[in-house]
Scaffold this active site. Structure first.
Site, PDB file in Angstrom:
ATOM      1  N   LYS A 158       7.566   0.351   6.525  1.00 55.59           N
ATOM      2  CA  LYS A 158       7.090   1.785   6.847  1.00 55.59           C
ATOM      3  C   LYS A 158       5.649   1.782   7.497  1.00 55.59           C
ATOM      4  CE  LYS A 158       5.062   5.667   5.710  1.00 55.59           C
ATOM      5  NZ  LYS A 158       3.495   5.968   6.042  1.00 55.59           N
ATOM      6  N   CYS A 176     -10.731  -3.077   8.202  1.00 53.36           N
ATOM      7  CA  CYS A 176     -11.057  -3.162   6.823  1.00 53.36           C
ATOM      8  C   CYS A 176     -12.162  -4.448   6.609  1.00 53.36           C
ATOM      9  CB  CYS A 176      -9.780  -3.649   5.994  1.00 53.36           C
ATOM     10  SG  CYS A 176      -9.078  -5.185   6.718  1.00 53.36           S
ATOM     11  N   GLU A 206      -3.747  -4.914  -0.103  1.00 49.73           N
ATOM     12  CA  GLU A 206      -4.906  -5.181   0.799  1.00 49.73           C
ATOM     13  C   GLU A 206      -5.627  -3.852   1.269  1.00 49.73           C
ATOM     14  OE1 GLU A 206      -5.896  -8.117   1.610  1.00 49.73           O
ATOM     15  OE2 GLU A 206      -4.213  -9.468   1.158  1.00 49.73           O
ATOM     16  N   GLY A 236      -3.839   2.504  -2.282  1.00 50.90           N
ATOM     17  CA  GLY A 236      -3.376   1.444  -3.010  1.00 50.90           C
ATOM     18  C   GLY A 236      -3.474   1.464  -4.449  1.00 50.90           C
TER      19      GLY A 236
END
Length: 511
Positions: A186, A298, A264, A247
């Site tokens: 996805k 990130c 992550e 998350g």
């Protein structure tokens, strides 16, 4: 949209305005439409259909059936399929890298580098396919043998973010596939076309090797598609890359069914600039870390913790370096900084600047939204620098934009404490030529991040090492080292080849 981009879409076989969700080699065109706009010039690139929940269930069913076949193919033969994927990516590197740059907004060099990262992880996975090692151990019982082996999990759900629209998928998919799993991907709803391009490339490789339909499935959807994956007991592992907020929601949903998740998440990465640093090297690392991908990694550098003895000099060097940055179309190689992903990201950037000023931050390089000629998409902003205190609320947050915070320190222990005093724990670095400082930073009492570097910046991880972080970064590990174990289940085996049945721990039992 230029002829150059149209040619890229044609080469990648993205030519139908009604592209849909895909299961293996088959594509459907039903459901709602998702339009992909480029942040580079605001153009509509293409539209694709969103999967319905009925179609989602069809995807998972197809993947489950494929797993029954794929798991029994010898791992080296699965590795050969992944090797061929790497070769196919080499052929399509220029086109796919260009599409990554145009759909996401990162520089062309970074787009090409992202595809190279996909190639590298395929190479890594090929070797791994012959090294899925277990252990043997001695039994306390005579004429018994003990060992452990690793088996595939089943269906692996991959939820990827817009900032690395293809590389992070490949980290997961290449390892999951050689381990014997099947994948349902996805992608971010902000970058669906790069995902469709990758799926088409992999589908051709799978077809050429006679693999069953459903070994790799693509699920084009919005937030609800991620919820479906997270809540589905048929999905053995959900690997999710994105914000900490996202998350936590994935972890809660997957955890409620006692499933496995690999997370992550956000980073709030700092570089400590020691008084013993090579300042020329430190400037390069800090600037690329802060403005690369327009601050949307990130691992982007968000904080510089600078020793008071070199603070003023280093601040001035940074200011000079920022004055030379070229902002513009990322497909033009002379530009250093492209756009943010969309106008929502621009709003987050401006809110963060105002919040920083409200808390007392002093901007030494001002930020602004760039408007006018060549910037019609409304997604271009100026990278900025502010002098702050580490405890500022806005500094404790991750803003996905090119905002760099400068913080002064006196002792290394103070610097390390500030570096660790944020909720996130992904990447960190120290610039120093002092061996004692470097070793202290890397010790158990040093950086609390999953990545800790010396004399390089916070971004630019290589695939050979495990990638991931601690605290609100989620604790997951992807890519190299022994990250492959996250995609497998461990089984301990004991074989009795004696003529009796002795029990462990000396227990006696007779009937």
């Amino acid at each position: 949209m230029t002829d150059r981009i149209r040619n890229v879409l044609t080469e990648l076989k993205i030519t139908d305005q009604n592209m849909g969700w895909s299961t293996g080699a088959r594509e459907g065109v039903t459901g709602r439409a998702l339009e992909s706009f480029s942040p580079v010039d605001g153009s509509l690139i293409a539209a694709t259909a969103l999967a319905s929940q009925r179609e989602y269930n069809e995807v998972i069913g197809t993947a489950q059936q494929a797993f029954k076949v794929w798991r029994n193919i010898p791992a080296p033969k699965r590795g050969e399929v992944v090797r061929q994927l790497g070769e196919a990516l080499r052929v399509k590197k220029a086109a796919l890298g260009t599409l990554v740059s145009y759909e996401m907004g990162k520089s062309l060099q970074e787009g090409l580098g992202e595809v190279q990262e996909m190639i590298d992880i395929c190479d890594f996975a090929v070797g791994l396919s012959r090294q899925l090692y277990g252990l043997t151990m001695h039994s306390e019982r005579p004429q018994h043998r003990m060992y452990e082996q690793w088996h595939p999990l089943g269906v692996v759900g991959i939820i990827s973010a817009f900032n690395f629209p293809v590389a992070v998928w490949s980290w997961n998919a290449a390892l999951a596939l050689v381990c014997g799993n099947v994948c349902v991907w996805k992608p971010s709803e902000k970058t669906p076309l790069t995902a469709i391009a990758c799926q088409k490339i992999l589908s051709e490789v799978l077809r050429d090797n006679g693999a069953p339909e459903g070994v790799s499935c693509l699920l084009i959807g919005q937030r609800e598609a991620g919820v479906w994956l997270s809540a589905d007991t048929r999905v053995a592992l959900v690997s999710a890359t994105g914000s900490t907020r996202m998350g936590k929601a994935v972890a809660e949903t997957v955890g409620a069914r006692l499933g496995k998740s690999l997370l992550e998440l956000g980073g709030n990465n700092a570089i400590i600039i020691s008084e013993h640093a090579d300042l020329d090297m430190a400037v390069i690392g800090a600037v690329f870390g802060a403005v690369g991908t327009a601050g949307q990694r990130c691992t982007s550098t968000r904080r510089l913790i600078i020793h008071e003895a070199v603070y003023d000099e280093f601040r001035d060097r940074l200011t000079q370096a920022y004055s030379q940055l070229r902002i513009g179309n990322p497909l033009e190689e002379q530009n250093h900084v492209g756009p943010l992903i969309d106008k929502s990201a621009v709003e987050s950037y401006t809110r963060a600047i105002e919040a920083c000023k409200a808390e007392g931050g002093k901007f030494v390089v001002d930020g602004a939204v760039i408007e006018g000629g060549g910037y019609e998409s409304g997604c271009y902003v100026r990278p900025c620098i502010a002098e702050v205190e580490n405890h500022f609320e806005i500094v404790q947050q991750e803003t996905f934009a090119p905002i760099l915070y400068l913080i002064r320190y006196s002792t290394l222990n103070e610097a390390i404490a500030m570096q660790n005093d944020v909720p996130q724990g992904l990447s960190s670095a120290i610039m120093t030529l002092n061996l004692r400082e470097a070793e202290l930073f890397l010790s158990a009492g040093g950086s609390d991040c999953g990545i800790a570097n010396v004399n390089i910046g916070t971004s630019g991880a290589e695939i050979g090492g495990a990638f991931g972080g601690e605290k609100e970064t989620g604790g997951g590990r992807e890519s190299g080292s022994d990250a492959w174990k996250a995609y497998m289940r461990r089984q301990t085996n004991t074989i009795n080849y004696s003529t009796t049945l002795p029990l462990a721990q000396g227990i006696r039992f007779s009937v």
